[in-house]
Design an enzyme around this catalytic site. Structure first.
Site, PDB file in Angstrom:
ATOM      1  N   CYS A   2       0.850  -1.201   0.000  1.00 38.42           N
ATOM      2  CA  CYS A   2       0.000   0.000   0.000  1.00 38.42           C
ATOM      3  C   CYS A   2       0.881   1.245   0.000  1.00 38.42           C
ATOM      4  CB  CYS A   2      -0.869  -0.010   1.244  1.00 38.42           C
ATOM      5  SG  CYS A   2      -1.765  -1.543   1.449  1.00 38.42           S
ATOM      6  N   ARG A  27       1.495   1.727  -6.140  1.00 35.61           N
ATOM      7  CA  ARG A  27       1.794   0.742  -5.079  1.00 35.61           C
ATOM      8  C   ARG A  27       0.573  -0.080  -4.734  1.00 35.61           C
ATOM      9  NH1 ARG A  27       6.393   1.976  -1.924  1.00 35.61           N
ATOM     10  NH2 ARG A  27       5.437   0.897  -0.176  1.00 35.61           N
ATOM     11  N   TRP A  74      -3.668  -1.924  -1.424  1.00 43.01           N
ATOM     12  CA  TRP A  74      -3.630  -3.174  -2.196  1.00 43.01           C
ATOM     13  C   TRP A  74      -4.072  -4.228  -1.201  1.00 43.01           C
ATOM     14  CZ3 TRP A  74      -0.174  -7.596  -2.087  1.00 43.01           C
ATOM     15  CH2 TRP A  74      -0.319  -8.442  -3.199  1.00 43.01           C
ATOM     16  N   ASN A 100       0.636  -0.125   6.231  1.00 41.44           N
ATOM     17  CA  ASN A 100       1.133  -0.917   5.116  1.00 41.44           C
ATOM     18  C   ASN A 100       1.855  -2.111   5.737  1.00 41.44           C
ATOM     19  OD1 ASN A 100       2.141  -1.916   2.727  1.00 41.44           O
ATOM     20  ND2 ASN A 100       3.797  -0.415   2.595  1.00 41.44           N
ATOM     21  N   GLY A 101       1.408  -3.320   5.424  1.00 42.13           N
ATOM     22  CA  GLY A 101       2.051  -4.500   6.011  1.00 42.13           C
ATOM     23  C   GLY A 101       0.992  -5.516   6.417  1.00 42.13           C
ATOM     24  N   GLU A 489      10.815 -13.824 -19.334  1.00 40.45           N
ATOM     25  CA  GLU A 489      10.448 -12.427 -19.075  1.00 40.45           C
ATOM     26  C   GLU A 489       9.381 -11.944 -20.047  1.00 40.45           C
ATOM     27  OE1 GLU A 489      10.744 -10.472 -16.753  1.00 40.45           O
ATOM     28  OE2 GLU A 489      10.366  -8.495 -17.583  1.00 40.45           O
ATOM     29  N   LYS A 493       5.722 -10.510 -18.899  1.00 42.41           N
ATOM     30  CA  LYS A 493       5.234  -9.182 -19.324  1.00 42.41           C
ATOM     31  C   LYS A 493       3.839  -9.295 -19.926  1.00 42.41           C
ATOM     32  CE  LYS A 493       7.831  -6.473 -17.705  1.00 42.41           C
ATOM     33  NZ  LYS A 493       8.088  -7.462 -16.748  1.00 42.41           N
ATOM     34  N   GLU A 496       1.189 -10.245 -17.249  1.00 46.00           N
ATOM     35  CA  GLU A 496       0.856  -9.319 -16.156  1.00 46.00           C
ATOM     36  C   GLU A 496       0.171  -8.045 -16.639  1.00 46.00           C
ATOM     37  OE1 GLU A 496       4.050  -7.640 -13.852  1.00 46.00           O
ATOM     38  OE2 GLU A 496       5.445  -7.878 -15.490  1.00 46.00           O
ATOM     39  N   HIS A 512       9.118 -31.541 -25.587  1.00 45.15           N
ATOM     40  CA  HIS A 512       8.901 -32.446 -24.432  1.00 45.15           C
ATOM     41  C   HIS A 512       7.579 -32.144 -23.742  1.00 45.15           C
ATOM     42  CE1 HIS A 512      12.924 -34.058 -24.881  1.00 45.15           C
ATOM     43  NE2 HIS A 512      13.344 -32.822 -25.083  1.00 45.15           N
ATOM     44  N   LYS A 611       3.294  -2.685  -7.328  1.00 44.85           N
ATOM     45  CA  LYS A 611       4.657  -2.457  -7.817  1.00 44.85           C
ATOM     46  C   LYS A 611       5.698  -3.201  -6.993  1.00 44.85           C
ATOM     47  CE  LYS A 611       7.929  -0.879 -10.304  1.00 44.85           C
ATOM     48  NZ  LYS A 611       8.142  -1.546 -11.615  1.00 44.85           N
TER      49      LYS A 611
HETATM   50  C1  AGP Z   1       7.768  -7.281 -12.841  1.00 48.93           C
HETATM   51  O1  AGP Z   1       7.184  -6.861 -14.066  1.00 48.93           O
HETATM   52  C2  AGP Z   1       6.749  -7.547 -11.771  1.00 48.93           C
HETATM   53  N1  AGP Z   1       6.014  -6.368 -11.517  1.00 48.93           N
HETATM   54  C3  AGP Z   1       7.285  -8.253 -10.550  1.00 48.93           C
HETATM   55  O2  AGP Z   1       7.574  -9.574 -10.979  1.00 48.93           O
HETATM   56  C4  AGP Z   1       8.553  -7.689  -9.887  1.00 48.93           C
HETATM   57  O3  AGP Z   1       9.656  -7.871 -10.727  1.00 48.93           O
HETATM   58  C5  AGP Z   1       8.812  -8.474  -8.588  1.00 48.93           C
HETATM   59  O4  AGP Z   1       7.719  -8.271  -7.748  1.00 48.93           O
HETATM   60  C6  AGP Z   1      10.114  -8.068  -7.883  1.00 48.93           C
HETATM   61  O5  AGP Z   1      10.039  -6.716  -7.525  1.00 48.93           O
HETATM   62  P1  AGP Z   1      11.409  -6.008  -7.014  1.00 48.93           P
HETATM   63  O6  AGP Z   1      12.364  -6.024  -8.184  1.00 48.93           O
HETATM   64  O7  AGP Z   1      10.994  -4.613  -6.613  1.00 48.93           O
HETATM   65  O8  AGP Z   1      11.938  -6.815  -5.868  1.00 48.93           O
END
Ligand code: AGP
Length: 616
Positions: A2, A27, A74, A100-101, A489, A493, A496, A512, A611
């Protein structure tokens, strides 16, 4: 994860809180709210939905209050609802809190408070904390020379298991804010006759560039003209005031349509910044101020473990390829969340690296702490200056790319790959890499910004491909060797930000099992540059073609493909193998971005994501 922001000073708090929330919205964006200290008591307004909806609700209400706290959520405990939004008021109306937590023992505390007559409006763990503070406050003597508000917060936190970054207001102390942190970031902004509390520098940088990064178990009490920090044992803490070295426009969208678009297209500049001042041409190597290990110590390292999450974990995989190929040091890669509990046996001379853009990802932080607890030297590749991981690792390398706002990591990822390549160069030149190989490696890295700029010119072509492929429900991403993690990766992308199912595999692995998915409804994206695996990858492409699968190929300028083998061919510049993963990433970032746009997805704030994940 958050976002929190609090303000106390001479300006009207509401506009500052809302502007700050908008900068923190990446966030978490399920709901947002604010609380203001007013003559009539604590005023709270909170809504599900984006910060703009909260701003609309506040439009008709002009409050002169100059003290307030606010929050963008969040959801962790409790669904998305107005009641579960923060700030939470204690049931006696004395306190307002943003959190936050995760409070792990909230159940037992709630049961105790219910037995004492406290009531709850929400399903959140945070509301338990605000009522626990009220409970201790009710028991605090009000006539001593101590501060019962601060003492009540301290006593309540003593009973909390879990993580928190909090901002608290008390109806009886309108000229005071209290903040505290354990496991979730909290930063104090030190302005001119005003102070701010925030989870992230982006929320306060328009007011001040002077900040204090609170450490775990510290609690700060703030009045309009001063602040005081104490640690968990009530000892005074002498604050270290850091100066933020980036500007607010770095965290603004500018002329771009989305932060993700901006951050994709600013990668040439970001890579320049990650490299700046870090080459020693006389020795054909890289150098890092923060590595904190001498050449002799690094020569003793006989294994390196890399940990990270999500995209950062993909960067760890690339680091493995680069360091093993160019420095000949064995490297292991672990998901941070797995390493923490796996109790992996490690050689005593293992060096542990963690990679994290935010520097706050709780799984990665926990892996770092586990490695430190076992006595291993720990290093971090981090972007966010002053973040928890940056401060708790024994040394490390900042990425220096400015804030990354888009939830989908782009410039941070390619910067992590660059830094990993520079580490491979540095370690390689400590061992068997020759001066001339080091020089060629260095030149390759220095040419990256220009090569990335050239690769970005593929954008219009990729945009057309995206419009043709936007309706597919499944994709395969396939690459070999150092391009296998790039396939992973690319799949992440797409998943997500466009919510399309996608999987990455080593190209040879397709036969396989995953080849069963191949049909005209399941396109394959192949990473097929002119390298020593090219002809093997061509064979894999033929296998797909033979089964009616559509192929989008990322080839290099000299790669020769049989006529019509790929349905679409995107050519990236020829380059040194060490920088190939970075160039190959760019088209995949653009493909996912444009497909998501075609589907009308919220590119910067994808559903269910945040994020930085500061909860387990
Ligand atoms: C990446 O596109 C994602 N948003 C997510 O996988 C991110 O890389 C992961 O949560 C790690 O975040 P950080 O690099 O801030 O530790």
């Amino acid at each position: 994860m958050c976002g929190i922001i609090g303000y106390i000073g001479k300006q009207k708090a509401a506009p500052i809180l809302i502007e700050g929330l908008k900068r923190l919205e990446y966030r978490g964006y399920d709901s947002a709210g604010l609380a203001l200290s007013e003559p009539s008591g604590l005023f709270v307004c909170k809504k599900t939905g984006r910060v703009e909806k909260l701003a609309q609700s506040m439009m008709g209400r002009s409050s002169g209050s100059t003290r307030g706290i606010s929050h963008t959520r969040w959801a962790t405990h409790g669904g998305v609802s107005d009641e579960n939004a923060h700030p939470h008021l204690s049931s006696d109306g004395t306190f307002a809190l943003t959190h936050n937590g995760v409070i792990e023992n909230f159940g037992s505390i709630k049961k105790f408070l219910l037995s004492k007559g406290y009531t709850f409006q929400s399903q959140t763990d945070s509301e338990v904390l605000v009522n626990l503070i009220a409970y201790h406050y009710a028991k605090e003597p009000k006539d001593g020379d101590h501060n019962p508000f601060l003492e009540a917060v301290r006593r309540a936190l003593f009973h909390v298991e879990g993580t928190y970054g909090i901002a608290v207001m008390c109806r009886d102390f309108p000229d005071q804010l209290v903040g505290a942190r354990k496991g979730s970031p909290l930063i104090l902004g030190v302005g001119k006759e005003e102070f701010l509390l925030a989870s992230d520098v982006a929320a306060l940088i328009t007011h001040t560039q002077n900040v204090v990064y609170l450490k775990d178990n510290e609690i700060v009490s703030i009045t309009p003209d001063s602040f005081h920090i104490a640690n968990g044992t009530r000892e005074n803490v002498s604050p270290i005031i850091d100066h933020i070295d980036w500007k607010i426009e770095d965290s603004e969208m500018g002329s771009y349509a989305h932060f993700m678009e901006k951050e994709i297209f600013e990668q040439p500049a970001a890579l320049e910044n990650s490299m700046r001042g870090r080459f020693s041409d006389d020795n054909s190597t890289a150098n890092f101020g923060g590595l904190n290990l001498s050449a002799q110590e690094l020569r003793q390292v006989d294994r390196i473990l890399f940990c990270g999450c999500g995209t950062a974990w993909h960067a760890c995989l690339i680091a493995e390829y680069l360091i093993e190929r160019y420095a000949r040091i064995p490297v292991e890669v672990e998901y941070a969340s797995e390493f923490r509990y796996r109790n992996a046996p490690l050689d005593k001379n293992t060096l542990v690296f963690v990679i994290s853009q935010s520097g706050e990802t709780i799984d990665t932080l926990a892996a770092l702490r586990e490695a430190k607890r076992k006595g291993y030297r720990t290093m971090a590749i981090v972007n966010t200056v002053g973040s928890t991981i940056a401060r708790e690792s024994d040394g490390g390398i900042y990425q220096h790319i400015g804030p990354e706002i888009g939830v989908a990591s782009t410039k941070a990822f390619t910067s992590q790959l660059l830094v990993s390549a520079m580490i491979a160069l540095y370690l390689g030149r400590l061992r068997d890499m020759s001066f001339t190989d080091g020089r060629d490696f260095t030149e390759a890295l220095k040419s990256l910004p220009e090569l990335v700029s050239k690769t970005l010119e593929l954008a219009p072509k990729i945009k057309k491909i995206a419009s043709e492929y936007k309706d597919h429900a499944d994709f395969l991403f396939l690459g070999r060797q150092s391009l296998f993690p790039i396939a992973l990766e690319g799949a992440l992308k797409l998943k997500e930000i466009s919510y399309i199912h996608a999987e990455g595999y080593p190209a040879a692995e397709m036969k396989h099992g995953p080849i069963a998915l191949i049909s005209e409804d399941c396109p394959s994206v192949f990473l097929a540059p002119q390298d020593d695996m090219f002809h093997k990858v061509l064979g894999n492409m033929q296998e797909v073609k033979a089964r009616g699968g559509k192929i989008i190929a990322i080839g290099s300028e000299e790669a020769e493909f049989p006529e019509d083998l790929p349905d679409h061919l995107l050519r990236i510049p020829e380059c040194h193998p060490a920088v190939l993963p970075i160039l190959a990433t760019i088209p995949l970032q653009l493909l996912s971005y444009y497909i998501a746009l075609e589907k009308g997805c919220d590119v910067d704030k994808p559903r269910n994501l945040a994020k930085s994940v500061t909860v387990e």
